[in-house]
Design a protein around this motif. Structure first.
Motif, short mmCIF file in Angstrom:
data_model
loop_
_atom_site.label_atom_id
_atom_site.label_comp_id
_atom_site.label_asym_id
_atom_site.label_seq_id
_atom_site.Cartn_x
_atom_site.Cartn_y
_atom_site.Cartn_z
N ASN A 1 0.84 -1.05 0.25
CA ASN A 1 -0.25 -0.21 -0.30
C ASN A 1 0.91 1.60 -0.04
O ASN A 1 0.18 2.29 0.61
N SER A 2 1.94 0.79 -0.91
CA SER A 2 2.84 2.82 -0.50
C SER A 2 3.01 3.33 -2.19
O SER A 2 4.03 3.91 -2.31
N LYS A 3 2.62 2.29 -3.40
CA LYS A 3 2.36 2.81 -4.79
C LYS A 3 1.49 2.83 -5.72
O LYS A 3 0.89 1.56 -4.92
N PHE A 4 1.32 3.82 -6.11
CA PHE A 4 -0.48 3.77 -7.18
C PHE A 4 -0.08 4.87 -7.42
O PHE A 4 0.66 5.85 -8.09
N ASP A 5 -0.77 3.59 -9.07
CA ASP A 5 -0.81 4.56 -9.93
C ASP A 5 -2.52 5.41 -9.63
O ASP A 5 -3.64 5.42 -8.85
N VAL A 6 -2.08 6.75 -10.52
CA VAL A 6 -3.22 7.35 -10.62
C VAL A 6 -3.16 8.33 -11.86
O VAL A 6 -2.96 7.92 -12.64
#
Length: 312
Positions: free
Chosen positions: A280-285
């Motif tokens: 829960n530390s890298k996200f595509d936005v």
């Protein structure tokens, strides 16, 4: 907040702060109030522009200006939409009745002139060189959007409202927006607070949004640290540079099939970054939301999205 259903699965609420954008390309809901406006001189990035009488037909050459106009009950008659009306539908949360004037980089001046605008709103970075030509078509304001900060967008909203003949309305819209941002900020769990860095990944390059960029300054407004500090809004970065920054949370905005970050997978320099090795530390936005739109509605959406991600 005004965004389409595809934006992060968030339910659409048309209009910012309960102010619904009107439709129609020749008149607007604020026309009656503008009719009472007297002559006013507006300061902007290219000097001063004098506007006389009502403003009913506006051409917006950046997405943030569209956002500001909609919050003020104005629908532009012309928009530089990059020849992609879906972006405007996403921004507004509904289809708008307007004429495309081409791309933000090279707006079509003939089409702009054919719309007989009362006001043109242009971007400092993209359009300063054509300010004289635009001013021959209609009174023109040049405001900082592309390289602007969150504070710039609030100031721009008030300036645009003043140009429309109702500065007080712009000030009230900003006041209500700031109250909303304060409420969103309260949702952040202090134990979940971590540094957050947005990058834009293209096929062959990576750009970091610094703390003075629009998105960076929005994130810092809600009490979250953006690790890259600079007086420039964006910084082009290598793999080694982003690994050096090593943020707790990495947001990747892209709209290409194979961004440069995909080529780094398997490289220990990339894989060992905190954001890549911690759940829960890298996200595509969404790239439109995080890098293109800018504006008060966009700020609220980004703030909520970042806090929701941190609270996970």
């Amino acid at each position: 907040m005004r965004f389409g259903k595809k934006l992060l699965g968030i339910t659409l609420i048309a209009g910012l702060l309960g102010i619904a954008a009107c439709s129609g390309s020749s008149t607007t809901n604020s026309a009656s109030s503008s009719e009472e406006a007297t002559t006013r001189t507006i300061k902007h990035d290219k000097g001063e522009t004098t506007i006389e009488g009502p403003v009913n037909r506006v051409v917006a050459l950046e997405f943030s200006f569209v956002d500001a106009l909609l919050t003020l009950d104005e629908t532009p008659v012309g928009i530089a939409d990059d020849n992609d009306k879906e972006r405007i539908t996403q921004l507004a949360g509904k289809e708008l009745d307007y004429t495309s004037v081409g791309t933000r980089n090279e707006p079509n001046q003939e089409i702009i002139a054919s719309l007989q605008p009362d006001l043109i709103i242009a971007d400092t970075d993209r359009h300063s060189q054509i300010y004289d030509q635009l001013s021959k078509i209609a009174p023109t304001l040049v405001l900082n959007s592309r390289e602007g900060s969150y504070q710039d967008m609030k100031d721009n909203t008030v300036t645009i409202a003043e140009a429309l003949g109702d500065k007080a309305k712009g000030e009230e819209v900003v006041k209500q927006h700031e109250a909303k941002m304060q409420e969103i900020t309260k949702e952040l769990n202090p134990e979940k607070k971590r540094s957050v860095q947005l990058v834009t990944a293209r096929a062959d390059s990576l750009h970091i949004a610094t703390d003075t960029s629009f998105v960076g300054s929005v994130i810092e407004t809600v009490g979250v640290d953006v690790p890259v500090k600079s007086d420039k809004a964006y910084e082009e970065a290598s793999l080694e540079r982003i690994a050096e920054v090593n943020p707790d949370v990495l947001l990747i905005a892209t709209d290409v099939k194979d961004p440069i970050t995909s080529t780094w997978q398997g490289n220990p320099v990339w894989d060992d970054m905190k954001a890549n090795s911690t759940p829960n530390s890298k996200f595509d936005v969404d790239r439109n939301l995080y890098t293109r739109f800018r504006g008060l509605g966009t700020a609220e959406h980004i703030a909520q999205d970042v806090i929701d991600k941190l609270n996970q």
